[in-house]
Design an enzyme around this catalytic site. Structure first.
Site, short mmCIF file in Angstrom:
data_model
loop_
_atom_site.label_atom_id
_atom_site.label_comp_id
_atom_site.label_asym_id
_atom_site.label_seq_id
_atom_site.Cartn_x
_atom_site.Cartn_y
_atom_site.Cartn_z
CG ASN A 90 -6.98 -0.79 1.57
OD1 ASN A 90 -6.25 -0.62 0.62
ND2 ASN A 90 -6.52 -1.08 2.78
CG HIS A 120 -3.07 3.24 2.12
ND1 HIS A 120 -3.75 2.87 0.98
CD2 HIS A 120 -3.14 2.17 2.97
CE1 HIS A 120 -4.20 1.64 1.13
NE2 HIS A 120 -3.85 1.19 2.32
CB CYS A 148 -0.95 0.00 1.19
SG CYS A 148 -2.07 -1.42 1.23
#
Length: 322
Positions: free
Chosen positions: A278, A244, A120
Site C-alpha cells: 500500500n 486504491h 490515499c
C-alpha cells in the site's frame, strides 16, 4: 467585464510514470523482526512483497523520478508544463512543500506548485483538480504526482500496519483534449470516522483494520458507480478497474460488487498490491503504469479509478488510458 482564461472543452491524461525503491522486502523478511508469517500476511491483505526506500531516499526524490518518467511517456519537455500538484500525506515537515522543489528539480521553472493531502484518495483528488484547471484555462498542462515514503511514519514492528505500507511514486500528465478523457470527479469524506485512521502518538500511522475494511468494502463500490453515472457510462463499459491498492481483499470485494451491478467478467482488475504493498497516494498511478508495461491496459481502455483512505476521504473518476 472580466476576461476568462483560454478555456477548453475537455482534458485527458497524456502519459504516466512511476518509480519504486530498489529494496524488496518479503513477508519472510518481516517475520524475522515481528510476530507474523508469509501465510498470515497473504491471507489477510494479499501482499507477497513490498519496496522500502533507503534512509537517504525521500518522497521528493521519488516524485522527481516518477514525474520525469511521466513527461517522457507523454513526449513532453519540462517547459511544456506550467503546474505541478503533488499528492502526499507523509511529509515530515509542513514547510516547504514538496511540489515546488520537485518542479524545479525536474526542470519546470516558475511553475504553480502545491501539495495536496487527501491521504490515499490524494491522486484522484489531484487529478480532478488538474482536469478542472486545464478546462478552466488556469493551466495549460499539469503534472500530477502521488509520492509517499510511508516507512517514515510506520512503526516497524507493528504487525497490523508495518506489513501493509510501502514506498513509491506515480505520476500523470494532464492536458487539453478535443474529446473528454477524464470524467467528472465524484468525491467526499466521512469526517465522523476520522478516528479510524490517525497518527498514533503523532508519530506512527495507525488504523482500525476491521472497521476500515467494513467501510471500504461497503461504501467504495457505490462511489465507483456514481463516478460511472457522472461520466454517462454503465458498469459494462469499464475495461479496467483500478481501486486504491489498500488490501487485496478490499480490491476483490469492490470488483465483485461492480460485477453484480453489471461490470463484465473480463474487466481487468488491478492487483499491484501483491508486489508493491500500500503506497497511499502513489498506488493508483503506479498500478496503472505497471499494468501498461505488462500489457494489461491498452491505449483507449475505459479505466475506472477510485481512491479512499484517511479522512475518511474518497474520490473516483473515469479516465481513458493514453
Amino acid at each position: 467585464m472580466l476576461r476568462l482564461g483560454n478555456t477548453v472543452n475537455a482534458a485527458r491524461i497524456l502519459g504516466f510514470g512511476s518509480t519504486q525503491p530498489e529494496q524488496v522486502v518479503t513477508n519472510d523478511d518481516l517475520s524475522k523482526i515481528m510476530d507474523t508469517s508469509d501465510q498470515w500476511i497473504r491471507e489477510r491483505v494479499g501482499i507477497v512483497e513490498r519496496r522500502f526506500a533507503a534512509k537517504d531516499e525521500s518522497a521528493e526524490d521519488m516524485a522527481v523520478v516518477a514525474g520525469s518518467n511521466a513527461l517522457a511517456d507523454a513526449g513532453l519537455e519540462p517547459s511544456d508544463v506550467d503546474t505541478v500538484i503533488l499528492a502526499n500525506c507523509t511529509s515530515m515537515v509542513p514547510i516547504p512543500n514538496y511540489a515546488a522543489p520537485v518542479a524545479d528539480r525536474i526542470g519546470i521553472k516558475g511553475a504553480a506548485a502545491f501539495d495536496l493531502n487527501a491521504a490515499c484518495a490524494g491522486f484522484c483528488y489531484a487529478l480532478g483538480v488538474a482536469a478542472d484547471l486545464v478546462r478552466g484555462g488556469s493551466s495549460g498542462r499539469v503534472l500530477v504526482i502521488g509520492a509517499e515514503k510511508l516507512t517514515d511514519v510506520v512503526d516497524p514492528v507493528d504487525r497490523a500496519n508495518a506489513i501493509i505500507f510501502a514506498d513509491g511514486a506515480g505520476a500523470a500528465v494532464v492536458g487539453p483534449s478535443d474529446e473528454p478523457g477524464i470524467g467528472p470527479v465524484v468525491w467526499g469524506s466521512a469526517g465522523d470516522l476520522v478516528d479510524l485512521i490517525y497518527m498514533r502518538d503523532e508519530k506512527y500511522i495507525f488504523q482500525e483494520g476491521q472497521s476500515v475494511f467494513r467501510w471500504a468494502t461497503t461504501q467504495i463500490a457505490p462511489i465507483a458507480l456514481r463516478a460511472l453515472d457522472a461520466a454517462g457510462l454503465q458498469p459494462s463499459d469499464v475495461d479496467v478497474l483500478v481501486p486504491h491498492q489498500a488490501n487485496l481483499r478490499i480490491v476483490e470485494a469492490i470488483a465483485k460488487r461492480l460485477r453484480k451491478a453489471g461490470a463484465r467478467e473480463d474487466m481487468v482488475v488491478a492487483d499491484d498490491i501483491v508486489h508493491s504493498g500500500n503506497t497511499s497516494s502513489a498506488s493508483i498511478p503506479m498500478a496503472i503504469d505497471h499494468m501498461r508495461a505488462a500489457g494489461r491496459i491498452r491505449s483507449g481502455d475505459v479505466t475506472l479509478i477510485v481512491g479512499f483512505g484517511a479522512g475518511l476521504s474518497y474520490a473516483g473518476q473515469v479516465v481513458i488510458c493514453p
